[in-house]
Design an enzyme around this catalytic site. Sequence first.
Site, short mmCIF file in Angstrom:
data_model
loop_
_atom_site.label_atom_id
_atom_site.label_comp_id
_atom_site.label_asym_id
_atom_site.label_seq_id
_atom_site.Cartn_x
_atom_site.Cartn_y
_atom_site.Cartn_z
NE ARG A 212 10.50 5.63 8.43
CZ ARG A 212 9.50 5.52 7.55
NH1 ARG A 212 9.50 4.52 6.69
NH2 ARG A 212 8.52 6.39 7.55
CB ALA B 48 1.41 0.28 6.22
CE1 TYR C 10 9.50 4.90 2.77
CE2 TYR C 10 7.80 6.60 2.87
CZ TYR C 10 8.34 5.43 3.34
OH TYR C 10 7.76 4.77 4.39
CD GLU D 162 10.13 -7.89 5.65
OE1 GLU D 162 10.33 -9.00 6.18
OE2 GLU D 162 9.84 -6.87 6.29
CG HIS E 196 11.06 -2.71 4.47
ND1 HIS E 196 9.70 -2.55 4.40
CD2 HIS E 196 11.28 -3.90 5.07
CE1 HIS E 196 9.12 -3.61 4.95
NE2 HIS E 196 10.06 -4.44 5.36
N PRO F 89 0.79 -1.24 0.00
CG PRO F 89 -0.11 -1.07 2.15
CD PRO F 89 0.54 -2.05 1.20
CG ASN F 90 -0.29 4.32 1.31
OD1 ASN F 90 -1.28 4.83 0.76
ND2 ASN F 90 -0.34 3.82 2.53
CG ASN G 22 8.19 -2.26 0.33
OD1 ASN G 22 7.72 -2.40 1.48
ND2 ASN G 22 8.80 -1.16 -0.07
NE ARG H 248 4.01 6.66 1.73
CZ ARG H 248 4.32 5.43 2.08
NH1 ARG H 248 4.80 4.59 1.20
NH2 ARG H 248 4.17 5.04 3.31
C1 DQA Z 1 8.32 0.83 3.83
C2 DQA Z 1 8.42 1.03 5.33
C3 DQA Z 1 7.06 0.88 6.00
O1 DQA Z 1 7.17 1.07 7.41
C4 DQA Z 1 6.10 1.90 5.45
O2 DQA Z 1 4.80 1.70 6.01
C5 DQA Z 1 6.04 1.92 3.97
C6 DQA Z 1 7.28 1.75 3.21
C7 DQA Z 1 9.66 1.08 3.09
O3 DQA Z 1 9.78 0.67 1.95
O4 DQA Z 1 10.56 1.72 3.66
O5 DQA Z 1 5.00 2.17 3.37
O6 DQA Z 1 7.95 -0.53 3.56
#
Ligand code: DQA
Length: 146
Positions: free
Chosen positions: A107, A77, A23, A98, A100, A10-11, A74, A18
């Site tokens: 964080r 959230a 990021y 996985e 990120h 998501p997102n 990825n 964003r």
């Molecule tokens: C994320 C880290 C997560 O905590 C966050 O909710 C994201 C992006 C990252 O790629 O750093 O949406 O997965």
Amino acid sequence: MPKILVIHGPNLNLLGEREVDVYGKLTIDEINSALEKTAKEEGVEIEIVQSNHEGEIVELIGKNKGKAGALLINPAAYTHTSVAIRDAISATKLPTVEVHLSNIYAREEFRHTSLVAPVAKGQVSGFGLHSYTLGLKAAASIMRKG
Ligand code: DQA
């Protein structure tokens, strides 16, 4: 050789606009182009999907049982909340990497726990675009050698 399934959670479709301080200006299209290039270099096929819906991600993982050779995800959230995604990975036994963009351990505290990590082969966190390309190389290597 079976394909590697790539899932953006998501997102991540909003990358580029964003939380640029976290990021950067990197967009999902730029990540996908880098992944296609790395896939070519590694000699693997990839299928890339972005979804903002937990159930859709669960179904996608389930449908790929015995089809995909590996999963690069990825979970965004959902990393920190989704027992359902974790269980889908565990149930399908898809070898999973996985990734990120940010270093989730540097964080907020709620990001320090990944429900996915214990069922993944490994995790790459904190290297921006390189998290994805390194993760894809790891997934390709796992697929080749187990
Ligand atoms: C994320 C880290 C997560 O905590 C966050 O909710 C994201 C992006 C990252 O790629 O750093 O949406 O997965």
